[in-house]
Write an enzyme that holds these catalytic residues in place. Sequence first.
Site, PDB file in Angstrom:
ATOM      1  N   LYS A  35       0.846  -1.199   0.000  1.00  0.00           N
ATOM      2  CA  LYS A  35       0.000   0.000   0.000  1.00  0.00           C
ATOM      3  C   LYS A  35       0.879   1.246   0.000  1.00  0.00           C
ATOM      4  O   LYS A  35       2.084   1.178   0.241  1.00  0.00           O
ATOM      5  CB  LYS A  35      -0.920  -0.011   1.217  1.00  0.00           C
ATOM      6  CG  LYS A  35      -0.197   0.070   2.558  1.00  0.00           C
ATOM      7  CD  LYS A  35      -1.167   0.036   3.721  1.00  0.00           C
ATOM      8  CE  LYS A  35      -0.415   0.116   5.052  1.00  0.00           C
ATOM      9  NZ  LYS A  35      -1.329   0.169   6.218  1.00  0.00           N
ATOM     10  N   TYR A 255      16.683  30.275   6.284  1.00  0.00           N
ATOM     11  CA  TYR A 255      15.509  31.050   6.684  1.00  0.00           C
ATOM     12  C   TYR A 255      15.430  31.198   8.200  1.00  0.00           C
ATOM     13  O   TYR A 255      15.673  30.245   8.946  1.00  0.00           O
ATOM     14  CB  TYR A 255      14.242  30.355   6.205  1.00  0.00           C
ATOM     15  CG  TYR A 255      13.961  30.508   4.733  1.00  0.00           C
ATOM     16  CD1 TYR A 255      13.803  31.768   4.163  1.00  0.00           C
ATOM     17  CD2 TYR A 255      13.830  29.391   3.917  1.00  0.00           C
ATOM     18  CE1 TYR A 255      13.542  31.913   2.805  1.00  0.00           C
ATOM     19  CE2 TYR A 255      13.557  29.519   2.557  1.00  0.00           C
ATOM     20  CZ  TYR A 255      13.417  30.784   2.007  1.00  0.00           C
ATOM     21  OH  TYR A 255      13.157  30.915   0.682  1.00  0.00           O
TER      22      TYR A 255
END
Length: 358
Positions: A35, A255
């Site tokens: 999955k 940042y």
Amino acid sequence: MSRKARALVRLDAIRHNYRLAKSLHPTTKAVAVVKADAYGHGAVAVARMLESEADAFGVASIEEAMVLREAGVNAPVTLLEGFFDPSELPLIDQHGLWSVVHSTHQIDALSRYTPSAPINVWLKMDSGMHRLGIPVTEFRSAYDRLRALPHIGEIVLMTHFACADELSSPATHQQIQCFQQTVQGIQAPHSLSNSPATLGWPEAKGDWLRPGIMLYGISPFDVDQTHATQLQPAMSLLSEVIAIREIQQGESVGYGASWTAGRATRVGTVAMGYGDGFPRQAKSGTPVMVNGERTQIIGRVSMDMMTVDLTDVPSAGIGASVELWGENLSINEIAGYCDTIPYTLVTGLTNRVVRHYL
């Protein structure tokens, strides 16, 4: 390919890990769980490689099952969440899919549908996780209803563990006991073991295993465990250094200027960021391997890039190899620095990260 962010997937490692699951419980069968695009490793590639020896595959939805069928994978495929709507039953019938049944509304839908061939189902008990499953008090009557339907084939009795990755937790013993007491006297195969139960709870083996995360060489435990140490990592997340600069003590990187140099520092910029699926929440100090030497991320991970400390890796220049996790760097360790689990790291990789198969 120009940008070097990529994932190297070793199919032989996945085969080894599947065989390890089977070797731990030699009399059982095993559903290879693919999955979520085989936990980010590529469901089609994994299923094609394992098809000759996997007893079945496990997916989350009809859409994931159809990807395998359209790729020519003809082995049994189990819908681990069952069908969401009765309109899926013709596809289940046409493609010979197996379906989990976890609710009476699914039994109602099956009673109204007549397939061209018997449908095999996995009847799921809620033994304590309280997510999906027939309540214990209703389980026998649900089984009897299914067994009375002439177009239902084999019924596998299953449950799912909430705490199997916690080896000292009493919850798994309680769930095993609850399951065994409830199904006593019913002549049908059992499936209890996910990856942690396959590795660490031999009393839960049943007739069918459901190895998932362990197929990809990732331990489900946060402590060392004997069998888990035999797993082989299947994925290496790789990139390269694309820029280098020298900064002085007191200067910041990235940042928010969240990291400040405590010494003169050689900073490498790497083509990997949260746009590729590497978590923004990775802390400064998260390990990376550059040219085979261990160093660390400094500053915030940005969308397309991250910065790493190259001060003590003098061999690293433009194009130096970078490993974010893989054979030389445990994904479990990286997950800890990112306040998450390995499952989210591998399933969160985006399509920008090209998968290469060995």
